[in-house]
Design a protein around this motif. Structure first.
Motif, PDB file in Angstrom:
ATOM      1  N   PRO A 105       0.767  -1.199  -0.254  1.00 55.55           N
ATOM      2  CA  PRO A 105      -0.290   0.536  -0.077  1.00 55.55           C
ATOM      3  C   PRO A 105       1.394   1.321  -0.134  1.00 55.55           C
ATOM      4  N   THR A 106       2.116   0.653   0.094  1.00 52.05           N
ATOM      5  CA  THR A 106       2.663   2.161   0.509  1.00 52.05           C
ATOM      6  C   THR A 106       4.541   2.268  -0.348  1.00 52.05           C
ATOM      7  N   SER A 107       4.879   2.924  -0.986  1.00 49.91           N
ATOM      8  CA  SER A 107       7.162   2.703  -0.960  1.00 49.91           C
ATOM      9  C   SER A 107       7.417   3.266   0.153  1.00 49.91           C
ATOM     10  N   THR A 108       7.194   4.229   0.753  1.00 54.90           N
ATOM     11  CA  THR A 108       6.983   5.092   1.744  1.00 54.90           C
ATOM     12  C   THR A 108       8.317   4.124   2.341  1.00 54.90           C
ATOM     13  N   CYS A 109       9.081   3.937   2.727  1.00 53.50           N
ATOM     14  CA  CYS A 109      10.157   3.641   3.951  1.00 53.50           C
ATOM     15  C   CYS A 109      10.782   4.243   4.969  1.00 53.50           C
ATOM     16  N   VAL A 110      10.515   3.809   6.635  1.00 56.73           N
ATOM     17  CA  VAL A 110      11.715   4.824   7.294  1.00 56.73           C
ATOM     18  C   VAL A 110      12.334   4.849   7.487  1.00 56.73           C
ATOM     19  N   SER A 111      13.480   4.409   7.348  1.00 55.54           N
ATOM     20  CA  SER A 111      15.487   3.958   6.653  1.00 55.54           C
ATOM     21  C   SER A 111      15.146   3.270   4.897  1.00 55.54           C
ATOM     22  N   HIS A 112      16.917   3.526   4.470  1.00 54.87           N
ATOM     23  CA  HIS A 112      16.172   2.459   3.725  1.00 54.87           C
ATOM     24  C   HIS A 112      17.745   1.382   3.910  1.00 54.87           C
ATOM     25  N   CYS A 113      17.595   0.015   3.912  1.00 51.73           N
ATOM     26  CA  CYS A 113      18.305  -0.821   3.737  1.00 51.73           C
ATOM     27  C   CYS A 113      19.501  -0.428   2.471  1.00 51.73           C
ATOM     28  N   GLN A 114      20.718  -0.307   2.751  1.00 51.76           N
ATOM     29  CA  GLN A 114      20.953  -0.543   1.986  1.00 51.76           C
ATOM     30  C   GLN A 114      21.220  -2.098   0.584  1.00 51.76           C
ATOM     31  N   MET A 132       0.623   6.454  -4.527  1.00 49.56           N
ATOM     32  CA  MET A 132       0.568   4.719  -4.247  1.00 49.56           C
ATOM     33  C   MET A 132      -1.043   4.123  -3.399  1.00 49.56           C
ATOM     34  N   PHE A 133      -0.954   4.678  -2.761  1.00 49.14           N
ATOM     35  CA  PHE A 133      -2.214   4.808  -1.586  1.00 49.14           C
ATOM     36  C   PHE A 133      -3.653   5.003  -2.679  1.00 49.14           C
ATOM     37  N   THR A 134      -3.544   5.446  -3.429  1.00 47.44           N
ATOM     38  CA  THR A 134      -5.222   6.215  -4.215  1.00 47.44           C
ATOM     39  C   THR A 134      -5.437   5.151  -4.657  1.00 47.44           C
ATOM     40  N   ASN A 135      -6.678   4.619  -4.459  1.00 52.33           N
ATOM     41  CA  ASN A 135      -7.238   3.764  -5.115  1.00 52.33           C
ATOM     42  C   ASN A 135      -6.995   1.996  -5.082  1.00 52.33           C
ATOM     43  N   SER A 136      -5.364   2.264  -4.465  1.00 54.81           N
ATOM     44  CA  SER A 136      -5.266   0.847  -4.007  1.00 54.81           C
ATOM     45  C   SER A 136      -5.808  -0.311  -3.073  1.00 54.81           C
ATOM     46  N   VAL A 137      -6.688   0.319  -2.286  1.00 58.43           N
ATOM     47  CA  VAL A 137      -7.538  -0.609  -1.491  1.00 58.43           C
ATOM     48  C   VAL A 137      -8.919  -0.618  -2.437  1.00 58.43           C
ATOM     49  N   GLU A 138      -9.097   0.380  -3.121  1.00 55.06           N
ATOM     50  CA  GLU A 138     -10.210  -0.215  -3.527  1.00 55.06           C
ATOM     51  C   GLU A 138     -10.452  -1.660  -4.848  1.00 55.06           C
ATOM     52  N   GLU A 151      -5.850 -17.134   1.156  1.00 55.93           N
ATOM     53  CA  GLU A 151      -6.415 -17.643   2.337  1.00 55.93           C
ATOM     54  C   GLU A 151      -5.610 -16.191   3.266  1.00 55.93           C
ATOM     55  N   GLU A 152      -4.669 -15.420   3.158  1.00 54.62           N
ATOM     56  CA  GLU A 152      -3.757 -14.166   3.773  1.00 54.62           C
ATOM     57  C   GLU A 152      -3.772 -13.241   3.024  1.00 54.62           C
ATOM     58  N   VAL A 153      -3.321 -12.373   3.409  1.00 57.30           N
ATOM     59  CA  VAL A 153      -2.860 -10.398   2.659  1.00 57.30           C
ATOM     60  C   VAL A 153      -1.293 -10.623   4.048  1.00 57.30           C
ATOM     61  N   ILE A 154      -1.025 -10.389   3.113  1.00 58.67           N
ATOM     62  CA  ILE A 154       0.423 -10.059   4.139  1.00 58.67           C
ATOM     63  C   ILE A 154       1.065  -8.308   3.103  1.00 58.67           C
ATOM     64  N   LEU A 155       0.805  -7.096   4.396  1.00 57.46           N
ATOM     65  CA  LEU A 155       1.355  -6.245   4.030  1.00 57.46           C
ATOM     66  C   LEU A 155       2.455  -5.909   3.268  1.00 57.46           C
ATOM     67  N   SER A 156       3.151  -5.252   3.237  1.00 56.25           N
ATOM     68  CA  SER A 156       4.574  -5.010   2.824  1.00 56.25           C
ATOM     69  C   SER A 156       4.896  -3.830   1.887  1.00 56.25           C
ATOM     70  N   GLY A 157       5.859  -3.659   1.321  1.00 57.06           N
ATOM     71  CA  GLY A 157       5.964  -2.127   0.920  1.00 57.06           C
ATOM     72  C   GLY A 157       7.320  -2.047   0.416  1.00 57.06           C
ATOM     73  N   GLY A 158       8.011  -0.726   0.610  1.00 56.79           N
ATOM     74  CA  GLY A 158       7.420  -0.037   1.503  1.00 56.79           C
ATOM     75  C   GLY A 158       7.293  -0.535   3.645  1.00 56.79           C
ATOM     76  N   ASP A 159       7.032   0.128   4.057  1.00 61.57           N
ATOM     77  CA  ASP A 159       6.565  -0.009   5.229  1.00 61.57           C
ATOM     78  C   ASP A 159       5.006   0.208   5.484  1.00 61.57           C
ATOM     79  N   PRO A 160       4.464  -0.537   5.393  1.00 60.56           N
ATOM     80  CA  PRO A 160       2.832  -0.563   6.252  1.00 60.56           C
ATOM     81  C   PRO A 160       2.912   0.559   7.700  1.00 60.56           C
ATOM     82  N   MET A 161       3.969   0.486   8.150  1.00 61.00           N
ATOM     83  CA  MET A 161       3.877   1.192   9.501  1.00 61.00           C
ATOM     84  C   MET A 161       4.103   2.412   9.501  1.00 61.00           C
ATOM     85  N   THR A 162       4.022   2.927   7.819  1.00 57.87           N
ATOM     86  CA  THR A 162       4.392   4.415   7.710  1.00 57.87           C
ATOM     87  C   THR A 162       2.494   4.748   7.898  1.00 57.87           C
ATOM     88  N   LEU A 163       2.202   4.396   7.366  1.00 61.36           N
ATOM     89  CA  LEU A 163       0.476   4.591   7.835  1.00 61.36           C
ATOM     90  C   LEU A 163       0.118   5.172   8.306  1.00 61.36           C
TER      91      LEU A 163
END
Length: 375
Positions: A105-114, A132-138, A151-163
């Motif tokens: 849902p996002t390409s934003t990270c708190v820091s960038h891992c090399q 990235m978030f616009t219309n993505s949930v729909e 059966e499972e949705v995995i939230l990744s990114g980016g970092d979902p906890m920046t939302l």
């Protein structure tokens, strides 16, 4: 004969950073980005070591190797993320397995891992004009409507906890509306880079109510400072299940003593480590990769010198045919430097990291705070 590279001092590091900026603009890599919270840890490491080759520094700042060393077989996308992106999902969904959907849902990270294994996809989105978030949930909702085997949705990114909490609530609402989804998983590095992003009271309530499995990406024991420990305790007190997975990275944690120390600490904090990943052979990944023969030796030492609740963690490699383990290696051509892994009747060729480039991490540097000796 292999020699440890000359250590870079803080003054020289500025030149390396400038050179990396030129490289990353040309090659589409992620820019240097370090949160103030994590930078304090890095600065403390530099103060103790007197150079910038410590494990925490190497996670977020480039090295000389990053600029000049390439290994045979490097590609932009080894695991075929793009191939597994369904059309008309704006690049936010990846489905490689029938029963699991990865949602970004996002390409934003708190820091960038090399060492980020998704640099090309994330850098592309960061240069895009669209949100990235616009219309993505729909679009996720529509995709789940037509893929009822999931059966499972995995939230990744980016970092979902920046939302924001409201954005997370919207995602959970859409997922929970599909009764076939039994599990929600969130992968996050924020616990290391800025734990305050997770322990927001509203977010903790949402994660708990949605029965989320929270998977941290803690890679080295020194990431787990007192503030991180307090945050983990607060997350667990909220009734949220905590897991971890991380890559084995050259000169950051590539020694069985470091890995056992890390896994023991996670266990003491009530975190179950799921997997240790072998780095993908992607472009400019040479500073972090390990020769397979040495890797197998590390795995064996962990098996020999740790209890079952430590050595039960999986060493896995992600590939275009799915995750594979050492046991899935069908053959290894030493002359060609290629290992063949098989899964479900499918084969994948893995270009091994050359032994002559594989300079192991120095244990005293990787565990500088512990004043250890080689074991």
């Amino acid at each position: 004969m292999k020699h440890e590279p000359l250590r870079t001092n803080p003054q020289r590091q500025g030149i390396v950073n400038e050179s990396f900026e030129v490289l990353r603009e040309r090659e589409g890599l992620l820019p240097i980005k370090v949160s103030p919270f994590f930078k304090r840890k890095v600065d403390d490491e530099i103060k103790h070591l007197g150079h910038t080759e410590g494990p925490l520094h190497r996670m977020v700042y480039p090295t000389n190797e990053r600029l000049i060393i390439r290994a045979p077989g490097e590609v932009p996308d080894f695991v075929d993320d793009r191939v597994n992106m369904p059309p008309d999902t704006t690049g936010n969904i990846i489905q490689k397995y029938r029963d699991r959907i990865l949602f970004m849902p996002t390409s934003t990270c708190v820091s960038h891992c090399q060492y980020c294994f998704r640099q090309d996809v994330l850098s592309e989105h960061q240069h895009s004009d669209r949100n990235m978030f616009t219309n993505s949930v729909e679009r996720l909702s529509g995709y789940l409507d037509t893929h009822t085997d999931a059966e499972e949705v995995i939230l990744s990114g980016g970092d979902p906890m920046t939302l924001s909490a409201s954005s997370l609530a919207k995602i959970f609402e859409v997922i929970k509306a599909h009764r076939n989804i039994r599990s929600i998983r969130i992968h996050t590095k924020a616990i290391s880079y800025n734990p305050q992003l997770i322990i927001d009271e509203r977010k903790l309530e949402l994660l708990s109510a949605a029965d989320v499995r929270l998977v941290f990406h803690l890679t080295h024991p020194y990431e787990v400072c007192d503030d991180v420990k307090e945050a983990i305790a607060k997350i667990r007190k909220a009734g949220i299940r905590c897991y971890n997975q991380f890559p084995i990275l050259r000169q950051i944690n590539d020694h069985h003593v470091v890995l056992i120390r890390h896994l023991e600490q996670l266990d003491q904090l009530g975190i179950r480590n799921l997997s240790i990943f072998i780095p993908d052979p992607i472009n400019f990944s040479a500073p972090f990769r390990i020769n397979l023969a040495r890797l197998i030796g590390i795995i064996e030492r962990i098996n020999w010198f740790s209890p079952s609740w430590i050595n039960s963690t999986r060493f896995v490699m992600d590939t275009m045919v799915g995750k594979v383990r050492r046991e899935d290696m069908a053959e290894y051509d030493l002359h060609a430097g290629v290992a063949t892994f098989k899964r479900d009747g499918k084969s994948v060729a893995y270009p091994d990291f050359p032994a002559e480039l594989d300079v192991p991490g120095n244990l005293e540097t990787m565990l500088w705070r512990d004043n250890v000796s080689l074991v």
